[in-house]
Design a protein around this motif. Structure first.
Motif, mmCIF file in Angstrom:
data_model
loop_
_atom_site.group_PDB
_atom_site.id
_atom_site.type_symbol
_atom_site.label_atom_id
_atom_site.label_comp_id
_atom_site.label_asym_id
_atom_site.label_seq_id
_atom_site.Cartn_x
_atom_site.Cartn_y
_atom_site.Cartn_z
ATOM 1 N N ASP A 1 -5.311 4.281 8.989
ATOM 2 C CA ASP A 1 -5.820 4.620 7.631
ATOM 3 C C ASP A 1 -4.638 5.293 6.810
ATOM 4 O O ASP A 1 -3.859 5.927 6.873
ATOM 5 N N ASN A 2 -4.621 4.391 5.529
ATOM 6 C CA ASN A 2 -3.422 4.919 4.645
ATOM 7 C C ASN A 2 -3.856 5.671 3.529
ATOM 8 O O ASN A 2 -3.212 5.495 2.417
ATOM 9 N N ASN A 3 -4.920 6.432 3.582
ATOM 10 C CA ASN A 3 -5.397 7.175 2.205
ATOM 11 C C ASN A 3 -4.787 8.522 2.575
ATOM 12 O O ASN A 3 -5.303 9.509 2.111
ATOM 13 N N SER B 1 -1.155 -6.587 6.616
ATOM 14 C CA SER B 1 -1.354 -6.289 5.094
ATOM 15 C C SER B 1 -1.354 -4.687 5.058
ATOM 16 O O SER B 1 -1.475 -3.849 6.033
ATOM 17 N N ASP C 1 -2.410 -1.521 2.349
ATOM 18 C CA ASP C 1 -3.410 -1.302 1.254
ATOM 19 C C ASP C 1 -3.714 0.119 1.213
ATOM 20 O O ASP C 1 -3.142 1.121 1.790
ATOM 21 N N ARG C 2 -4.978 0.419 1.111
ATOM 22 C CA ARG C 2 -5.705 1.643 1.669
ATOM 23 C C ARG C 2 -5.707 1.521 3.126
ATOM 24 O O ARG C 2 -5.870 2.692 3.758
ATOM 25 N N GLU C 3 -5.478 0.542 3.721
ATOM 26 C CA GLU C 3 -5.432 0.482 4.937
ATOM 27 C C GLU C 3 -4.289 -0.301 5.379
ATOM 28 O O GLU C 3 -3.913 -1.187 5.042
#
Ligand SMILES: *Cc1c(COP(=O)(O)O)cnc(C)c1O
Ligand code: SF4
Length: 346
Positions: free
Chosen positions: A343-345, A325, A327-329
């Motif tokens: 961490d995708n922020n 998945s 998203d933000r992660e």
């Protein structure tokens, strides 16, 4: 006649002329070679160990080729994408230029099976000149892929002239050749040939090996010679049922290629070419093999698994997805199957 031309002249062109223990069992095989030519030269023949082995399957006609009801004559729509004879312009910045109909062996799985080695493939100095003129008048073309047939079957003199003609086009940056000769007729890679090729850098060669038994000392010498001439070598392998459709064989092939200074480039899913359906595997099979390569062997040895889309859609990677998945992660699986997070922020 040079040594390689003599070897080629001794090639077997009918299954009936094979040594008895290598003759196909089905009586239809002889008829096949009238539709799709056979050429098995003494060098490649010497690598075959027994009937039905991975090298035999690539070289010897089988009746099943004529029974294919699934596939198409020209699955990549090359003829429709051909503005002048023997030139395929599919992508904006690069073209495929066919310069000969001849090969050192006629592979049973060939994507241009409809025409290689047959009178249907008409190539002349005039068509090659038309191709050059097309490239010259389309300066967006930066990269030419010389293919056929096998361009290294041209004589030294013709190759020299062809490459000089291409190099005289200022907008053209990269010359690439696709050749199976290092695998199927390595003695063609003479010092004289290399001296000609090295005048035309940047020149790349993508060769074509499908099984580790093809990476012989002779093939190694050919590849080393080309690499010593400063030519970066890639390999375009085809995934073939019964030949290399398992992870052990594929890993061994890819590692062997690196040892002879060939960097695996593509692993192709079988094209939908008429007469080759018996070689096709599923995409799941290809992806399972890729999962056993990625992370498990040198990244240098891992090719891009791709399909050449029907009707001229172009090459599209089929790399298995490691993303669970995003998203933000990012949640992903690593090569060992462990779930990981990032961490995708950003
Ligand atoms: C394969 C191919 C190319 C080259 O594609 P790359 O992904 O750049 O290697 C170019 N033109 C045609 C028609 C092709 O089939
Ligand atoms: S060498 Fe290449 S073009 Fe020639 S028959 Fe084999 S796959 Fe086809």
């Amino acid at each position: 006649m040079t040594r390689w031309q003599r070897i080629l002249n001794q090639a077997i062109t009918s299954p009936a002329d094979l040594p008895r223990h290598l003759q196909p069992d089905d009586p239809g095989a002889t008829e096949v070679s009238a539709h799709y030519p056979m050429r098995l030269n003494p060098y490649y023949l010497s690598l075959i160990k027994k009937k039905g082995d991975p090298l035999w399957l690539q070289a010897v006609p089988q009746g099943i080729e004529l029974a294919d009801q699934v596939c198409m004559a020209d699955p990549l729509a090359e003829e429709n994408l051909s503005p002048v004879a023997n030139l395929v312009h599919k992508y904006p910045d690069r073209v495929l230029l066919l310069v000969t109909s001849q090969c050192a062996m006629y592979c049973r799985f060939c994507t241009r099976k409809r025409k290689v080695g047959t009178p249907a493939m008409v190539i002349s100095d005039a068509t090659v000149q038309e191709g050059l003129a097309y490239i010259r008048s389309h300066p967006r073309i930066k990269d030419v892929l010389i293919s056929g047939g096998d361009p290294l079957l041209l004589s030294d003199e013709r190759l020299d002239r062809l490459l000089a003609g291409l190099r005289a086009i200022p907008s053209l940056q990269i010359i690439r050749m696709g050749s199976r000769v290092p695998c199927t007729l390595p003695m063609r890679v003479t010092k004289r040939l290399c001296a000609i090729l090295k005048k035309y850098h940047p020149l790349y060669i993508n060769t074509h090996f499908n099984h580790p038994d093809e990476v012989t000392p002779e093939a190694a010498r050919a590849c080393n010679r080309l690499a010593d001439a400063g030519i970066p070598l890639g390999c375009q392998t085809v995934l073939l049922k019964g030949v290399n459709d398992n992870a052990e064989t594929m890993a061994s092939l890819m590692r062997s290629l690196l040892t002879v200074r060939v960097k695996p480039y593509y692993l192709f899913q079988g094209d939908l070419t008429r007469g080759t359906n018996h070689f096709r595997t599923t995409v799941e099979c290809g992806q399972a093999i890729m999962r056993r390569l990625i992370g498990h062997i040198s990244g240098m040895a891992v090719p891009t698994y791709a399909v050449d889309g029907p009707y001229g859609a172009g090459k599209v990677p089929l790399t298995p997805s490691y993303i669970q998945s995003l998203d933000r992660e990012l949640c992903f699986t690593n090569y060992q199957g462990k779930t990981c997070f990032y961490d995708n922020n950003g």
